[in-house]
Design a protein around this motif. Structure first.
Motif, PDB file in Angstrom:
ATOM      1  N   ALA A  91       0.828  -1.205   0.000  1.00 55.11           N
ATOM      2  CA  ALA A  91       0.000   0.000   0.000  1.00 55.11           C
ATOM      3  C   ALA A  91       0.864   1.257   0.000  1.00 55.11           C
ATOM      4  O   ALA A  91       0.611   2.199  -0.768  1.00 55.11           O
ATOM      5  CB  ALA A  91      -0.931  -0.014   1.215  1.00 55.11           C
ATOM      6  N   ARG A  95       1.518   3.905  -3.224  1.00 48.31           N
ATOM      7  CA  ARG A  95       1.223   5.339  -3.063  1.00 48.31           C
ATOM      8  C   ARG A  95       2.415   6.177  -3.489  1.00 48.31           C
ATOM      9  O   ARG A  95       2.270   7.179  -4.196  1.00 48.31           O
ATOM     10  CB  ARG A  95       0.862   5.654  -1.599  1.00 48.31           C
ATOM     11  CG  ARG A  95      -0.529   5.239  -1.185  1.00 48.31           C
ATOM     12  CD  ARG A  95      -0.947   5.944   0.105  1.00 48.31           C
ATOM     13  NE  ARG A  95      -0.016   5.676   1.199  1.00 48.31           N
ATOM     14  CZ  ARG A  95      -0.129   4.657   2.040  1.00 48.31           C
ATOM     15  NH1 ARG A  95      -1.126   3.791   1.905  1.00 48.31           N
ATOM     16  NH2 ARG A  95       0.752   4.484   3.022  1.00 48.31           N
ATOM     17  N   GLU A 143      -4.901  -1.384  -7.499  1.00 44.62           N
ATOM     18  CA  GLU A 143      -4.654   0.056  -7.391  1.00 44.62           C
ATOM     19  C   GLU A 143      -4.599   0.726  -8.760  1.00 44.62           C
ATOM     20  O   GLU A 143      -5.023   1.874  -8.909  1.00 44.62           O
ATOM     21  CB  GLU A 143      -3.337   0.288  -6.641  1.00 44.62           C
ATOM     22  CG  GLU A 143      -2.926   1.739  -6.484  1.00 44.62           C
ATOM     23  CD  GLU A 143      -3.815   2.504  -5.517  1.00 44.62           C
ATOM     24  OE1 GLU A 143      -3.831   3.743  -5.602  1.00 44.62           O
ATOM     25  OE2 GLU A 143      -4.491   1.860  -4.683  1.00 44.62           O
TER      26      GLU A 143
END
Length: 320
Positions: A91, A95, A143
Protein backbone atom coordinates in the motif's frame (compact mmCIF):
# COMPACT_ATOMS: atom_id res chain seq x y z
CA UNK A 1 3.91 9.35 -39.69
CA UNK A 2 7.21 8.80 -37.89
CA UNK A 3 6.44 8.26 -34.23
CA UNK A 4 8.58 9.85 -31.56
CA UNK A 5 9.97 7.64 -28.80
CA UNK A 6 12.28 10.25 -27.30
CA UNK A 7 10.50 10.19 -23.95
CA UNK A 8 10.96 6.81 -22.33
CA UNK A 9 8.01 5.27 -20.49
CA UNK A 10 8.74 4.22 -16.91
CA UNK A 11 8.07 0.56 -16.13
CA UNK A 12 8.05 -1.18 -12.81
CA UNK A 13 9.78 -4.56 -12.84
CA UNK A 14 10.64 -7.39 -10.47
CA UNK A 15 14.29 -6.59 -9.73
CA UNK A 16 15.50 -10.17 -10.24
CA UNK A 17 14.52 -9.94 -13.93
CA UNK A 18 17.18 -7.26 -14.42
CA UNK A 19 19.87 -9.50 -12.97
CA UNK A 20 19.81 -8.16 -9.42
CA UNK A 21 20.69 -10.91 -6.96
CA UNK A 22 17.64 -10.57 -4.76
CA UNK A 23 16.14 -14.08 -5.00
CA UNK A 24 15.61 -16.11 -1.81
CA UNK A 25 18.73 -18.14 -2.67
CA UNK A 26 20.83 -15.09 -3.56
CA UNK A 27 20.40 -15.63 -7.30
CA UNK A 28 18.61 -13.75 -10.08
CA UNK A 29 16.40 -14.45 -13.08
CA UNK A 30 17.82 -12.03 -15.65
CA UNK A 31 15.81 -11.87 -18.88
CA UNK A 32 17.97 -10.94 -21.86
CA UNK A 33 15.16 -9.45 -23.98
CA UNK A 34 14.20 -7.11 -21.16
CA UNK A 35 17.72 -5.98 -20.28
CA UNK A 36 19.39 -5.89 -23.69
CA UNK A 37 16.62 -4.82 -26.11
CA UNK A 38 13.41 -3.58 -24.49
CA UNK A 39 15.45 -1.80 -21.84
CA UNK A 40 16.86 0.54 -24.49
CA UNK A 41 13.42 2.14 -24.88
CA UNK A 42 12.11 2.26 -21.32
CA UNK A 43 13.23 3.38 -17.88
CA UNK A 44 13.13 0.55 -15.37
CA UNK A 45 11.92 1.01 -11.80
CA UNK A 46 13.15 -2.22 -10.14
CA UNK A 47 11.38 -3.48 -7.04
CA UNK A 48 11.73 -6.64 -4.95
CA UNK A 49 8.87 -6.63 -2.44
CA UNK A 50 10.32 -9.47 -0.38
CA UNK A 51 13.64 -7.67 0.09
CA UNK A 52 12.04 -4.28 0.68
CA UNK A 53 9.65 -5.69 3.26
CA UNK A 54 12.68 -6.88 5.25
CA UNK A 55 13.11 -10.57 4.45
CA UNK A 56 16.76 -10.17 3.44
CA UNK A 57 19.03 -12.10 1.02
CA UNK A 58 19.40 -15.03 1.21
CA UNK A 59 16.14 -15.75 3.02
CA UNK A 60 13.70 -18.41 3.96
CA UNK A 61 11.34 -19.12 1.08
CA UNK A 62 7.68 -18.14 1.47
CA UNK A 63 4.45 -19.41 -0.07
CA UNK A 64 0.76 -18.57 -0.23
CA UNK A 65 -1.39 -20.52 2.21
CA UNK A 66 -5.17 -20.63 2.57
CA UNK A 67 -7.61 -19.86 -0.23
CA UNK A 68 -6.93 -18.18 -3.59
CA UNK A 69 -9.33 -15.36 -2.69
CA UNK A 70 -7.72 -14.63 0.68
CA UNK A 71 -4.24 -16.16 0.95
CA UNK A 72 -1.62 -15.57 3.61
CA UNK A 73 2.11 -15.19 2.92
CA UNK A 74 3.81 -17.74 5.16
CA UNK A 75 7.47 -18.68 5.60
CA UNK A 76 7.88 -22.36 4.76
CA UNK A 77 10.09 -23.48 7.68
CA UNK A 78 9.51 -21.01 10.51
CA UNK A 79 5.81 -20.53 9.68
CA UNK A 80 6.24 -16.77 10.14
CA UNK A 81 3.27 -14.82 8.76
CA UNK A 82 4.35 -11.99 6.46
CA UNK A 83 0.84 -11.14 5.21
CA UNK A 84 0.21 -7.93 7.13
CA UNK A 85 3.75 -6.63 6.56
CA UNK A 86 3.53 -7.28 2.82
CA UNK A 87 0.10 -5.68 2.49
CA UNK A 88 1.23 -2.60 4.41
CA UNK A 89 4.41 -2.37 2.33
CA UNK A 90 2.48 -2.73 -0.94
CA UNK A 91 0.00 0.00 0.00
CA UNK A 92 2.77 2.47 0.90
CA UNK A 93 5.02 1.58 -2.04
CA UNK A 94 2.18 1.96 -4.53
CA UNK A 95 1.22 5.34 -3.06
CA UNK A 96 4.82 6.49 -3.44
CA UNK A 97 5.01 5.16 -6.99
CA UNK A 98 1.89 7.06 -8.03
CA UNK A 99 4.12 10.13 -8.43
CA UNK A 100 6.34 8.25 -10.88
CA UNK A 101 3.44 7.59 -13.29
CA UNK A 102 4.39 4.12 -14.46
CA UNK A 103 3.33 3.11 -17.97
CA UNK A 104 3.56 -0.63 -17.32
CA UNK A 105 4.84 -3.35 -15.02
CA UNK A 106 6.57 -6.71 -15.55
CA UNK A 107 6.25 -9.25 -12.76
CA UNK A 108 8.08 -12.48 -11.89
CA UNK A 109 5.91 -15.48 -12.63
CA UNK A 110 5.01 -17.96 -9.87
CA UNK A 111 6.22 -15.63 -7.13
CA UNK A 112 4.06 -15.54 -3.95
CA UNK A 113 4.63 -11.80 -3.88
CA UNK A 114 4.84 -10.89 -7.58
CA UNK A 115 3.10 -13.64 -9.54
CA UNK A 116 0.30 -12.27 -11.71
CA UNK A 117 -1.68 -15.49 -12.10
CA UNK A 118 -1.62 -19.24 -11.46
CA UNK A 119 0.52 -18.91 -8.32
CA UNK A 120 0.45 -21.96 -6.04
CA UNK A 121 -1.81 -21.61 -3.02
CA UNK A 122 -1.49 -24.33 -0.37
CA UNK A 123 -4.79 -25.31 1.24
CA UNK A 124 -5.50 -27.09 4.52
CA UNK A 125 -4.66 -30.46 2.99
CA UNK A 126 -1.26 -29.21 1.84
CA UNK A 127 -1.97 -29.71 -1.84
CA UNK A 128 -1.38 -26.56 -3.91
CA UNK A 129 -3.85 -25.05 -6.36
CA UNK A 130 -2.56 -22.86 -9.17
CA UNK A 131 -5.24 -20.23 -8.72
CA UNK A 132 -3.46 -17.56 -6.73
CA UNK A 133 -1.93 -14.15 -7.27
CA UNK A 134 1.05 -12.74 -5.40
CA UNK A 135 0.15 -10.27 -2.66
CA UNK A 136 2.10 -7.35 -4.15
CA UNK A 137 0.83 -8.12 -7.65
CA UNK A 138 -2.76 -8.22 -6.40
CA UNK A 139 -2.39 -4.83 -4.72
CA UNK A 140 -0.73 -3.36 -7.82
CA UNK A 141 -3.46 -4.54 -10.21
CA UNK A 142 -6.23 -3.37 -7.88
CA UNK A 143 -4.65 0.06 -7.39
CA UNK A 144 -3.87 0.61 -11.10
CA UNK A 145 -6.48 -1.24 -13.19
CA UNK A 146 -5.52 0.54 -16.44
CA UNK A 147 -1.80 -0.18 -16.10
CA UNK A 148 -0.45 -2.74 -18.61
CA UNK A 149 0.86 -5.63 -16.49
CA UNK A 150 2.52 -8.87 -17.62
CA UNK A 151 4.75 -11.67 -16.38
CA UNK A 152 8.12 -12.34 -17.95
CA UNK A 153 7.15 -15.92 -18.79
CA UNK A 154 4.10 -14.86 -20.81
CA UNK A 155 6.26 -12.42 -22.77
CA UNK A 156 7.90 -15.42 -24.48
CA UNK A 157 4.62 -15.67 -26.41
CA UNK A 158 5.29 -13.19 -29.23
CA UNK A 159 1.64 -12.18 -29.60
CA UNK A 160 1.34 -11.46 -25.89
CA UNK A 161 4.64 -9.55 -26.04
CA UNK A 162 3.43 -7.45 -28.97
CA UNK A 163 0.13 -6.64 -27.26
CA UNK A 164 1.76 -5.74 -23.95
CA UNK A 165 4.40 -3.47 -25.44
CA UNK A 166 1.85 -1.81 -27.71
CA UNK A 167 -0.28 -1.06 -24.64
CA UNK A 168 2.73 0.30 -22.75
CA UNK A 169 3.51 2.89 -25.42
CA UNK A 170 -0.17 3.68 -25.94
CA UNK A 171 -0.65 4.25 -22.21
CA UNK A 172 2.46 6.42 -22.17
CA UNK A 173 1.02 8.56 -25.00
CA UNK A 174 -2.26 8.82 -23.10
CA UNK A 175 -0.46 9.86 -19.92
CA UNK A 176 1.37 12.58 -21.86
CA UNK A 177 -1.87 13.76 -23.49
CA UNK A 178 -3.63 13.83 -20.11
CA UNK A 179 -0.81 15.86 -18.55
CA UNK A 180 -1.15 18.61 -21.15
CA UNK A 181 -3.86 21.27 -21.17
CA UNK A 182 -7.12 19.40 -21.50
CA UNK A 183 -9.48 20.40 -24.30
CA UNK A 184 -12.01 18.75 -26.53
CA UNK A 185 -9.87 19.60 -29.55
CA UNK A 186 -6.84 17.86 -28.05
CA UNK A 187 -8.90 14.78 -27.24
CA UNK A 188 -10.33 14.67 -30.78
CA UNK A 189 -6.80 14.83 -32.22
CA UNK A 190 -5.66 12.00 -29.96
CA UNK A 191 -8.69 9.91 -30.87
CA UNK A 192 -8.24 10.58 -34.58
CA UNK A 193 -4.57 9.60 -34.58
CA UNK A 194 -5.41 6.29 -32.87
CA UNK A 195 -8.38 5.40 -35.09
CA UNK A 196 -6.86 2.46 -36.92
CA UNK A 197 -4.94 1.17 -33.93
CA UNK A 198 -8.23 1.02 -32.02
CA UNK A 199 -10.09 -0.56 -34.94
CA UNK A 200 -7.48 -3.33 -35.13
CA UNK A 201 -8.32 -4.23 -31.53
CA UNK A 202 -12.03 -3.58 -31.04
CA UNK A 203 -14.60 -2.01 -33.36
CA UNK A 204 -17.09 -2.04 -30.48
CA UNK A 205 -14.83 -0.04 -28.16
CA UNK A 206 -13.88 2.30 -31.01
CA UNK A 207 -17.54 3.13 -31.61
CA UNK A 208 -18.07 3.63 -27.87
CA UNK A 209 -15.12 6.02 -27.77
CA UNK A 210 -16.52 7.88 -30.78
CA UNK A 211 -19.88 8.33 -29.06
CA UNK A 212 -18.08 9.49 -25.92
CA UNK A 213 -16.24 12.20 -27.85
CA UNK A 214 -19.39 13.17 -29.78
CA UNK A 215 -21.33 13.77 -26.54
CA UNK A 216 -18.45 15.57 -24.82
CA UNK A 217 -20.47 18.66 -24.00
CA UNK A 218 -22.65 16.63 -21.65
CA UNK A 219 -19.87 16.15 -19.08
CA UNK A 220 -16.88 17.91 -17.57
CA UNK A 221 -13.51 17.66 -19.28
CA UNK A 222 -12.06 15.81 -16.29
CA UNK A 223 -14.80 13.17 -16.37
CA UNK A 224 -14.55 12.94 -20.16
CA UNK A 225 -10.80 12.28 -20.02
CA UNK A 226 -11.25 9.71 -17.23
CA UNK A 227 -13.92 7.81 -19.16
CA UNK A 228 -11.97 8.01 -22.41
CA UNK A 229 -8.77 6.69 -20.82
CA UNK A 230 -10.58 3.72 -19.32
CA UNK A 231 -12.27 2.73 -22.60
CA UNK A 232 -9.08 3.39 -24.56
CA UNK A 233 -7.04 0.95 -22.50
CA UNK A 234 -9.87 -1.60 -22.42
CA UNK A 235 -9.94 -1.50 -26.22
CA UNK A 236 -6.21 -2.16 -26.56
CA UNK A 237 -6.41 -5.04 -24.09
CA UNK A 238 -8.51 -6.89 -26.69
CA UNK A 239 -6.05 -8.81 -28.84
CA UNK A 240 -5.95 -7.81 -32.50
CA UNK A 241 -6.33 -10.69 -34.97
CA UNK A 242 -5.16 -11.34 -38.51
CA UNK A 243 -8.70 -10.55 -39.65
CA UNK A 244 -8.96 -7.21 -37.87
CA UNK A 245 -5.47 -6.14 -38.97
CA UNK A 246 -6.31 -7.09 -42.57
CA UNK A 247 -9.55 -5.11 -42.42
CA UNK A 248 -7.62 -2.06 -41.21
CA UNK A 249 -5.09 -2.43 -44.01
CA UNK A 250 -7.91 -2.69 -46.58
CA UNK A 251 -9.40 0.55 -45.26
CA UNK A 252 -6.05 2.34 -45.35
CA UNK A 253 -5.41 1.15 -48.87
CA UNK A 254 -8.61 2.92 -49.92
CA UNK A 255 -6.92 6.29 -49.39
CA UNK A 256 -4.47 5.75 -52.27
CA UNK A 257 -5.93 2.80 -54.20
CA UNK A 258 -6.87 4.89 -57.25
CA UNK A 259 -3.31 6.17 -57.54
CA UNK A 260 -1.79 2.70 -57.70
CA UNK A 261 -1.08 0.90 -60.94
CA UNK A 262 -2.87 -2.40 -61.45
CA UNK A 263 0.25 -4.44 -60.57
CA UNK A 264 0.89 -2.31 -57.44
CA UNK A 265 -2.70 -2.75 -56.28
CA UNK A 266 -2.53 -6.49 -56.88
CA UNK A 267 0.76 -6.80 -55.00
CA UNK A 268 -0.62 -5.03 -51.93
CA UNK A 269 -3.87 -6.98 -52.00
CA UNK A 270 -1.87 -10.21 -52.19
CA UNK A 271 0.30 -9.23 -49.22
CA UNK A 272 -2.77 -8.40 -47.15
CA UNK A 273 -4.35 -11.72 -48.13
CA UNK A 274 -1.18 -13.64 -47.33
CA UNK A 275 -1.03 -12.00 -43.91
CA UNK A 276 -4.72 -12.74 -43.29
CA UNK A 277 -3.95 -16.41 -43.92
CA UNK A 278 -0.87 -16.27 -41.62
CA UNK A 279 1.62 -16.87 -44.45
CA UNK A 280 3.67 -13.73 -43.81
CA UNK A 281 4.17 -11.37 -40.82
CA UNK A 282 2.33 -8.08 -40.42
CA UNK A 283 5.44 -6.05 -41.19
CA UNK A 284 5.24 -7.02 -44.88
CA UNK A 285 1.95 -5.30 -45.82
CA UNK A 286 2.54 -2.54 -43.26
CA UNK A 287 5.82 -1.61 -44.96
CA UNK A 288 4.13 -1.25 -48.33
CA UNK A 289 1.24 0.78 -46.88
CA UNK A 290 3.78 3.07 -45.22
CA UNK A 291 5.60 3.44 -48.53
CA UNK A 292 2.50 4.49 -50.46
CA UNK A 293 1.32 6.74 -47.65
CA UNK A 294 4.58 8.65 -47.91
CA UNK A 295 4.79 8.51 -51.71
CA UNK A 296 1.30 9.94 -52.21
CA UNK A 297 1.47 12.26 -49.17
CA UNK A 298 -1.74 10.96 -47.59
CA UNK A 299 -1.83 13.36 -44.66
CA UNK A 300 -4.57 11.56 -42.74
CA UNK A 301 -2.67 8.27 -42.78
CA UNK A 302 0.62 9.97 -41.98
CA UNK A 303 -0.90 10.90 -38.64
CA UNK A 304 -1.99 7.35 -37.79
CA UNK A 305 -0.17 5.78 -34.85
CA UNK A 306 -1.11 2.34 -36.23
CA UNK A 307 1.68 2.53 -38.79
CA UNK A 308 4.35 2.71 -36.07
CA UNK A 309 2.98 2.23 -32.54
CA UNK A 310 6.29 0.93 -31.12
CA UNK A 311 10.01 1.41 -31.80
CA UNK A 312 10.78 -0.54 -34.97
CA UNK A 313 13.95 -1.94 -33.41
CA UNK A 314 11.79 -4.19 -31.23
CA UNK A 315 10.67 -5.95 -34.44
CA UNK A 316 7.34 -6.92 -32.87
CA UNK A 317 5.45 -6.96 -36.16
CA UNK A 318 8.06 -9.20 -37.73
CA UNK A 319 6.57 -12.10 -35.78
CA UNK A 320 2.80 -11.49 -35.79
Amino acid sequence: MEASFDTKPKLGISACLLGQKVRFDGGHKREQFLTDLFGRFVEWIPICPEVEVGMGVPRESVRLVGTPSNPKLIAEKSNRDWTAAMNQFAAKRLRDMAEIKLSGYILKKNSPSCGMERVRVYGSKGMPERQGRGLFAAALMKESPLLPVEEEGRLNDLKLRENFIERVFAYHRWQQASAERKSLGALVRFHTSHKYLLLAHSQTRYRQLGRLVATAEQRSLGALYDDYGTLFMEALAVHASEKTHANVLDHMMGYFSKQLTAPERQELLQLISDFRHQLIPLIAPITLVRHYTKKYQVEYLQGQVYLEPNPKELMLRNHV
